[in-house]
Structures are given as structure tokens and as C-alpha cells.
Design a protein around this motif. Structure first.
Motif, PDB file in Angstrom:
ATOM      1  N   GLY A 242       0.801  -1.208   0.000  1.00 19.68           N
ATOM      2  CA  GLY A 242       0.000   0.000   0.000  1.00 19.68           C
ATOM      3  C   GLY A 242       0.837   1.263   0.000  1.00 19.68           C
ATOM      4  N   CYS A 243       0.359   2.277   0.715  1.00 19.50           N
ATOM      5  CA  CYS A 243       0.997   3.590   0.638  1.00 19.50           C
ATOM      6  C   CYS A 243       2.290   3.684   1.424  1.00 19.50           C
ATOM      7  N   ARG A 244       2.734   2.583   2.032  1.00 21.69           N
ATOM      8  CA  ARG A 244       4.115   2.586   2.517  1.00 21.69           C
ATOM      9  C   ARG A 244       5.071   2.701   1.330  1.00 21.69           C
ATOM     10  N   PHE A 245       4.567   2.403   0.126  1.00 19.85           N
ATOM     11  CA  PHE A 245       5.326   2.634  -1.100  1.00 19.85           C
ATOM     12  C   PHE A 245       4.928   3.976  -1.724  1.00 19.85           C
ATOM     13  N   TRP A 246       4.760   4.996  -0.883  1.00 23.76           N
ATOM     14  CA  TRP A 246       4.387   6.321  -1.389  1.00 23.76           C
ATOM     15  C   TRP A 246       5.398   6.829  -2.415  1.00 23.76           C
ATOM     16  N   TRP A 247       6.619   6.326  -2.346  1.00 31.22           N
ATOM     17  CA  TRP A 247       7.680   6.806  -3.228  1.00 31.22           C
ATOM     18  C   TRP A 247       7.663   6.134  -4.608  1.00 31.22           C
ATOM     19  N   PHE A 248       6.691   5.239  -4.836  1.00 31.82           N
ATOM     20  CA  PHE A 248       6.445   4.759  -6.201  1.00 31.82           C
ATOM     21  C   PHE A 248       5.735   5.899  -6.943  1.00 31.82           C
ATOM     22  N   GLU A 249       6.500   6.815  -7.434  1.00 34.61           N
ATOM     23  CA  GLU A 249       5.977   8.069  -7.975  1.00 34.61           C
ATOM     24  C   GLU A 249       6.600   8.336  -9.347  1.00 34.61           C
ATOM     25  N   TYR A 250       5.788   8.892 -10.238  1.00 26.77           N
ATOM     26  CA  TYR A 250       6.284   9.170 -11.588  1.00 26.77           C
ATOM     27  C   TYR A 250       5.388  10.233 -12.224  1.00 26.77           C
ATOM     28  N   GLY A 251       5.984  10.991 -13.155  1.00 26.37           N
ATOM     29  CA  GLY A 251       5.180  11.879 -13.989  1.00 26.37           C
ATOM     30  C   GLY A 251       5.449  13.350 -13.844  1.00 26.37           C
ATOM     31  N   GLY A 252       6.306  13.731 -12.893  1.00 25.39           N
ATOM     32  CA  GLY A 252       6.515  15.145 -12.646  1.00 25.39           C
ATOM     33  C   GLY A 252       7.211  15.897 -13.761  1.00 25.39           C
ATOM     34  N   ARG A 253       7.778  15.172 -14.731  1.00 27.35           N
ATOM     35  CA  ARG A 253       8.393  15.839 -15.877  1.00 27.35           C
ATOM     36  C   ARG A 253       7.406  16.041 -17.020  1.00 27.35           C
ATOM     37  N   GLY A 254       6.234  15.447 -16.890  1.00 25.53           N
ATOM     38  CA  GLY A 254       5.263  15.551 -17.972  1.00 25.53           C
ATOM     39  C   GLY A 254       4.112  16.465 -17.612  1.00 25.53           C
ATOM     40  N   ASP A 255       3.015  16.276 -18.287  1.00 20.26           N
ATOM     41  CA  ASP A 255       1.779  17.004 -17.994  1.00 20.26           C
ATOM     42  C   ASP A 255       0.927  16.090 -17.132  1.00 20.26           C
ATOM     43  N   THR A 256       0.764  16.447 -15.875  1.00 20.73           N
ATOM     44  CA  THR A 256       0.111  15.548 -14.917  1.00 20.73           C
ATOM     45  C   THR A 256      -1.402  15.495 -15.087  1.00 20.73           C
ATOM     46  N   ILE A 257      -1.922  16.143 -16.087  1.00 19.60           N
ATOM     47  CA  ILE A 257      -3.330  15.966 -16.472  1.00 19.60           C
ATOM     48  C   ILE A 257      -3.416  15.133 -17.749  1.00 19.60           C
ATOM     49  N   TYR A 258      -2.884  15.661 -18.819  1.00 15.06           N
ATOM     50  CA  TYR A 258      -3.073  15.031 -20.130  1.00 15.06           C
ATOM     51  C   TYR A 258      -2.204  13.793 -20.332  1.00 15.06           C
ATOM     52  N   ASP A 259      -1.155  13.618 -19.534  1.00 14.47           N
ATOM     53  CA  ASP A 259      -0.291  12.440 -19.655  1.00 14.47           C
ATOM     54  C   ASP A 259      -0.626  11.357 -18.625  1.00 14.47           C
ATOM     55  N   THR A 260      -1.765  11.483 -17.972  1.00 15.21           N
ATOM     56  CA  THR A 260      -2.065  10.576 -16.860  1.00 15.21           C
ATOM     57  C   THR A 260      -2.085   9.106 -17.275  1.00 15.21           C
TER      58      THR A 260
END
Length: 759
Positions: A242-260
Motif C-alpha cells: 500500500g501507501c508505505r510505497f508512497w515513493w512509487f511516484e512518476y510523472g513530474g516531468r510531464g503534464d500531470t493531467i493530459y499524460d495521466t
């Protein structure tokens, strides 16, 4: 039977046109709290959610725990959990679901909304367009539900966008920002550069479980093949989920709406690659029977658009704890920014900087500067990227959402627009209406004139005079610096007697500490230090401080580290009293002391934090003179949690039948009595996964009886677990007074009430 022949015209879906008082788009914590608050004030509210469940990132679709100012109990924000509806939801969840099952939490949110007769809930319904009556005024939103193939056109005088990406505000043409401001624009020294990145990414999680027999795993072709592409891969634990893996994160270099969708696919690649690594790499023991139980199918979004309001919060407002005349809520999560490369970054998964205490959030940040009848809620409110790093978390957005819901109710009641609440002293009315439902706006009490209790004479069967925290607990090694946090009176010299045990002849260092700001609990001011020589063995020591406090304030009776010494604790607990430790909580970047680099506008200070129950027992001690912060006059002072003082009436534990008597000189007409009880605002009550040691907070009064002065029972309960108990009379009663008989929560915890509100 229905038969329709071919027709050349394009068929129309079923369309429902609705007129209502208030429309909320977005059913996360912000939207849910806004809807419930508005509905309870009689405002007809339509809540539109594009998912099958409520809760947004807290729902079973994403499974992030709800947190806010309490920050996993890892900062110096004492008694800071968000109040009102947000608190009600979290307390109810802990009562029914202390293990943190996200599916159960879904049902609690759904039940809370469905119980409100003034809410019309539309699930699986996506808003895609709006109409306007002018350039600056929304007329309606248009939505479509794929499950019932129905289109909706919903009209209202007031709208709230709590949709996360801001679909209503965006379509309406409201000014917005996406990305990080420069240091120069607002003087924010912590503003990130391009190398770090300007946007926080999305996250997705997985749950695993153990079967009775071995389970093999063959990854899909798209799974990450080389786990070393994840720089932090050694932090992966086979038993985390679960969210203990909060650091499984991606997308901050893109468009966080249209590239979802592309971001989601990359996160799936990571998750299934990580599971392949756990199952098949040979790096983990005892995983033969492990299997995947659940993988997220939609990403939890952190950041996209932020819309401009009448005021934009900035870094200095958070870290300097700025005061606002129009404050309507508080925050307290760290300024928490993440590298844009997320899981592929060589940097730490987050950079968190805390303030020394909670901070106020102004109403103006929720009012669109462009659209006259639009309120903002959730993560899209008017804040810079840096300030957003703190205001974005869900307990904070829920608290702010109920402020927006109350503002909409005020607009409905007075037939005004949101900005007009800032005129003609209406902001004070809004603040008071919020505080009466438990908002606890920092430094703003419930107005005394709005509480009939303040016209009465109040007496009680007893009041706690805390002269001794009994010496009946276990020995606690001073391997970590420890302190007892106590509400001390002004201009008094205090003496404390404690029981210690030394392994050899040594010395113990005791300090009296306070905070620079009386409302804070960061003990950066050392008023006096004493060193006491100890002989080997058990002994009582006496510490008499010569320094006095110039005004009432919480103080820390502090004992510094000595591995050769233990101190006796107590089994008894009291509202507004707790022990704290100069400890570590890596979940919130707490290593015992915050030591930021120079030049980013962040303070250096120590963290003194509680331990979670059943740990964190009080330090046993005698206190001379006795603490008198627990008297009956607190019941009408307008504060419903500890602050500068305990703010609670607390009965003597030896009082076998604690009671309160309220008497007026003349008869009063009462429609409602509210009791504000103690559900430990210091406990964060994470909604999911974390788990809690009990279902009912040990300070909470569970049994009470309210009688009129003739002995007629007006209300009673034997199984309360909630913070606010509202006794609403079907027909107003006329009376000269009443009594409240309560039972102590347990033999170790005396009964306590923060406030009695009569109206």
C-alpha cells in the motif's frame, strides 16, 4: 418490450435538468466534507463524483491514508488533528475499522453522505462542460454518467470545484498555474529549480498476501526488467504494501493531467517489476507463498493545476505561521516537495521542512478571483507550488472543504456571492459557525455571546487539581531525551519530584523549557537547567525551578539522555497532558532535529514528539503547586481542544459520580446542547493500512446522562465514541438549568469535557 426502428437523426441520451442551492464537483475528502457541512445547514447540495466510490486518494481505488497537521505524530504540532466533519469521519473509521481496511472506509464515507437528506449524490458521473450567464458567472455544469447513460445539467447560484484537476474552474476560464514559481516572484527561498522539477508526480500501490501453498509468478512483458533502474530499489521490503510505497511516484516531468494514462502505464511497469524482483530475484527469504492481492488501477494524483484566488498562500505564510483576519482553517503538514523524476530520481523521494507549529489558512485562498460564484477546494486552492507542498494533504483539504461548505451555506442564507463574505463582518459570522461545528480555527474561539452557557452559573462535583501523576508505571530508560508537557500557570515557581533508578553513580540533567510562541509546542527556549547527582539504585529526586512563566503556557519538564538512568512512568492519563520525546520519525523526515541548509528560509529546531499508545505513558511525578488548568470555567471559554492551557474541565479521578450543574437565573429556551469531548486530537487516525491500538480513544467519555433540574432525563448514552455529541430537541425546551452526570472513561483516565455549547 421496447423496439425502436432506425432513425436518421442522432439520438439524445436521457437528460436530467436540476436546480439546486450548491453544486460540488469532486468527491474526495474536500468535496465530501464540503457537502456534509453545507447540507447540515439546510443547503440543497449536489455532489458529483466521477468515480464509483468517494474519497479520492483515500478511497479503495488508491488507498492512501488520510493525514494532515498531526503528521504521523512526527512533528511538534500537539493536539492538531483536524476537527469537525473531518474528525467525525476519522473517529468513526477508527471505531469500526481500526485495522485500516480501505474498503470499509469507502462504506463509511458513503454512509455519511447518504444519511444527509439535503445531498444528492451522483457517482460515476463526469463533469465535462459548463454554461455561463456572463463572463464571470457560472450558470450550470454538464455531466455524463456512463453507468446509466444519462446526461445532467445542474444549475445553482454557487459552485465548488473540488475535482483535483479543476475541470469547472478550467472550463470557466479561471486563472491557474501549473508548475513552480521562481524564488523571485514571492521571495520563496525553498522554490525548486528546473533540475529538481516543478511538479509532483502520481503514485500507485499494491497489496500482497500470504497463501497456504507456494505461488509462482510470471511477470507481464511490460514489467520493469532491471530493478536497478530504480535507485532506491534496496529500500523495497517484501512485507511492505500500500501507501508505505508512497515513493512509487512518476510523472513530474510531464503534464500531470493530459499524460495521466501514460504515467499510469509506467507505474504499472514499476509495480509488476518490483513484484517480480520480490518473488524471483532470490534476494528475499520466505516469499514462496506470497501473491499479489491488489494493484491500483488509477493513479493517485498529487499535483496539477492550482487556481488563483483573492490571496495566494506562500512559503512564508506556512513557516512563519502568519495570522490572517479571514482565517478559516489550519494546516500543519510539512512543506513536502518531491523530485519530478520520482522513483527514477537519485535524490531522496521527498524533501520535507516543518514549521514550529500549525499555521492559519485564509478564506480568500478559496475564492476565485475571476469567477464570481466559484469556490475552490482540495489541492487546487490558491497557493504557490511551495505552500501547496503542505496544504495539499487530505485531512487539511477535508478541513478546508468544510469551511467552503459552510461558506456556501452562508451565501445561500444571505443571498450573496463568496467574495461578499469578506464584507460587513460576515467573515466573523462564518468563523463562528465553523467553530461551533468543531473547526477550531487557531486563536479564534467560539464567540461567548453565541453560547447560552456563559449566562449561567456552572458548578461541578469536583475539579482535577493535578498534584501527583501516580508512581505506578514501568521504568523508562533515558536512552532518549524525555519530557512531561504540562500546562503551567503564570508567575508561579514549580517543584517536581520524580523517581529515578541509576545503574551507577551518575548525574541527570533536568531543564524547564517553553516555546517562543505561546501557542506552539517546540521547546526551543531553555529557561533553566539543573544537574542532579545520583547514587546507584532507586531514589526520588526533587527539581525546584526558580524561573517563572510570565503568562500561562505549556512547558516541558525535560530530562536529557543518560543511558545509565531510568525514570518511573505512570499508568494514569489526563486530557491535555502528555509525555514527549526528542525522538526520530523517519516517515516525516524527522531525525530528532531539523537542520536545513542556509538560505532556504527554514528554521532549525528539535522535534519533541509523543509515542503512540499503548506507549507514551506520562512521567510519574509530584507537582508543587498543583496544576489548576482543569477547572469548570473552561467549559464556556470557546476552545474545544488544548491550546495555551488544557481548556477542559477534568473531574477528580476519585470522584465516583462526576457531574456538572448548569443554572440560569431565568428560564431559557434551548433547542440544542453540544458536548465537545476528548478523542485525543494528538492521535492522527490514519484512515488506511496503519492500524490503531484501540477502537475508542481512552480519554473519551462513553457514558453520560443529561437531566433537567427536576430530574427528567433529556438525553443519555452508554456507548459514545464521537468527539462532538449534539443533543437536538425536536421541540425547543424551556428550562432554568440541567445537570450532566458522566462516567470516567476508565480507572486510569478521569472524565473530561472541553466545551458545552447551548443554543
Amino acid at each position: 418490450m421496447l423496439i425502436q426502428n432506425f432513425q436518421e437523426k442522432i439520438r439524445d441520451n436521457k437528460t436530467i435538468i436540476t436546480n439546486t442551492d450548491f453544486v460540488i464537483v469532486g468527491g474526495g475528502t474536500a468535496g465530501v466534507c464540503a457537502a456534509i457541512t453545507a447540507a447540515r445547514k439546510g443547503t440543497k447540495t449536489v455532489l458529483i463524483q466521477d468515480r464509483p466510490v468517494l474519497g479520492g486518494n483515500a478511497s479503495s481505488e488508491v488507498r492512501l491514508w488520510i493525514l494532515g497537521a498531526t503528521s504521523h505524530m512526527g512533528n511538534n504540532n500537539r493536539w492538531a488533528r483536524e476537527g469537525g466533519v473531518m474528525d467525525e469521519i476519522l473517529v468513526e473509521n477508527m471505531y469500526r475499522n481500526k485495522e485500516g481496511n480501505a474498503v470499509i472506509f469507502d462504506t463509511i464515507l458513503l454512509e455519511k453522505v447518504m444519511l444527509e437528506k439535503n445531498i444528492t449524490l451522483l457517482l460515476n458521473t463526469s463533469v465535462y462542460d459548463i454554461t455561463k450567464t456572463s463572463d464571470t458567472k457560472i450558470e450550470s455544469v454538464k455531466a455524463f454518467c456512463s453507468q446509466n447513460s444519462t446526461e445532467y445539467k445542474i444549475k445553482a447560484p454557487i459552485f465548488c470545484d473540488a475535482s483535483g484537476d479543476g475541470i469547472v474552474a478550467f472550463k470557466a476560464g479561471a486563472s491557474f498555474r501549473m508548475g513552480a514559481e521562481t524564488r523571485e516572484e514571492f521571495g520563496e527561498l525553498f522554490a525548486p529549480d528546473k533540475a529538481y522539477g516543478e511538479l509532483l508526480g502520481h503514485s500507485m500501490y499494491f497489496y500482497s498476501k500470504r497463501e497456504n501453498t507456494p505461488v509462482k509468478y510470471t511477470p507481464p512483458a511490460f514489467a520493469l526488467k532491471d530493478i536497478t533502474e530504480i535507485p532506491r530499489y534496496k529500500a523495497i521490503d517484501k512485507d511492505d504494501k500500500g501507501c508505505r510505497f508512497w515513493w512509487f511516484e512518476y510523472g513530474g516531468r510531464g503534464d500531470t493531467i493530459y499524460d495521466t494514462e501514460e504515467i499510469k502505464q509506467e507505474l504499472w511497469k514499476v509495480i509488476y517489476g518490483v513484484w517480480d524482483y520480490i518473488k524471483n530475484s532470490g534476494e528475499f527469504d520466505d516469499v514462496e507463498n506470497h501473491t499479489l492481492e491488489w494493484v491500483g488501477t488509477i493513479p493517485g494524483k498529487r499535483e496539477s493545476r492550482r487556481f488563483e484566488g483573492l490571496y495566494m498562500m506562500k512559503q512564508q505564510d506556512v513557516l512563519n505561521q502568519c495570522q490572517f483576519d479571514d482565517a478559516i482553517a489550519h494546516g500543519g503538514w510539512a512543506i513536502d516537495l518531491h523530485p519530478a523524476d520520482g522513483i527514477y530520481s537519485e535524490l531522496s523521494g521527498c524533501t520535507q521542512w516543518h514549521s514550529k507549529g500549525i499555521y492559519q489558512i485564509p478564506y480568500r485562498s478559496f475564492v476565485s478571483k475571476d469567477i464570481d460564484n466559484l469556490l475552490l477546494a482540495g489541492r487546487i486552492i490558491s497557493a504557490t507550488h511551495v505552500a501547496f507542498g503542505s496544504t495539499r494533504v487530505m485531512a487539511t483539504t477535508g478541513l478546508c472543504g468544510q469551511a467552503v461548505g459552510m461558506a456556501a451555506a452562508v451565501c445561500n442564507e444571505k443571498n450573496i456571492l463568496p467574495a461578499q463574505i469578506l464584507e460587513e463582518n460576515r467573515i466573523n459570522y462564518l468563523q463562528n459557525e465553523l467553530n461551533k461545528i468543531g473547526q477550531s480555527i487557531p486563536n479564534i474561539p467560539i464567540e461567548k455571546t453565541s453560547n447560552l452557557l456563559n449566562k449561567a452559573t456552572i458548578s461541578s462535583s469536583s475539579e482535577l487539581q493535578l498534584s501527583k501523576i501516580p508512581f505506578n508505571g514501568e521504568w523508562m530508560p533515558l536512552s532518549t531525551a524525555s519530557a512531561q508537557l504540562l500546562p503551567l500557570s503564570a508567575n508561579k515557581k514549580y517543584t517536581f519530584k520524580v523517581n529515578v533508578k541509576a545503574e551507577e553513580n551518575t548525574a541527570i540533567t533536568a531543564q524547564l523549557r517553553t516555546s517562543e510562541k505561546t501557542n506552539n509546542y517546540t521547546p526551543e527556549v531553555i529557561l533553566e537547567t539543573q544537574e542532579i547527582t545520583l547514587s546507584e539504585g532507586e531514589q526520588y529526586i526533587t527539581i525546584s525551578f526558580d524561573v517563572v512563566l510570565p503568562k500561562e503556557q505549556y512547558a516541558f519538564i525535560t530530562f536529557l539522555v543518560n543511558d545509565k538512568v531510568s525514570i518511573l512512568t505512570s499508568e494514569e492519563r489526563y486530557s491535555g497532558v502528555l509525555s514527549v520525546f526528542n525522538g526520530v520519525n523517519k516517515a516525516v523526515s524527522n531525525n530528532g532535529k531539523q537542520t536545513p541548509p542556509d538560505g532556504i528560509g527554514v528554521d532549525t529546531f528539535e522535534f519533541w514528539i509523543p509515542h503512540r499508545r499503548p506507549e507514551g505513558k506520562n512521567i510519574a511525578m509530584e507537582i508543587i503547586p498543583a496544576l489548576s488548568s482543569f477547572n469548570i470555567t473552561n467549559l464556556g471559554n470557546g476552545y474545544v481542544r488544548p491550546g495555551i492551557g488544557a481548556n477542559a474541565w477534568v473531574a477528580d479521578i476519585n470522584d465516583s459520580k462526576p457531574s456538572i450543574k448548569v443554572e440560569w437565573d431565568t428560564e431559557q429556551t434551548i433547542s440544542e446542547i453540544k458536548l465537545f469531548l476528548d478523542t485525543d486530537y494528538d492521535h492522527p487516525m490514519e484512515s488506511t493500512l496503519y492500524g490503531h491500538p484501540e477502537s475508542v480513544i481512552p480519554f473519551c467519555i462513553q457514558k453520560y446522562i443529561i437531566k433537567d433540574l427536576d430530574g427528567t432525563v433529556l438525553a443519555s448514552t452508554e456507548d459514545n465514541h464521537q468527539t462532538i455529541n449534539t443533543i437536538k430537541f425536536k421541540d425547543s425546551i424551556t428550562t432554568k438549568g440541567f445537570t450532566i452526570e458522566v462516567a470516567h472513561p476508565s480507572k486510569e483516565v478521569p472524565a473530561a469535557i472541553f466545551e458545552i455549547l447551548c443554543s
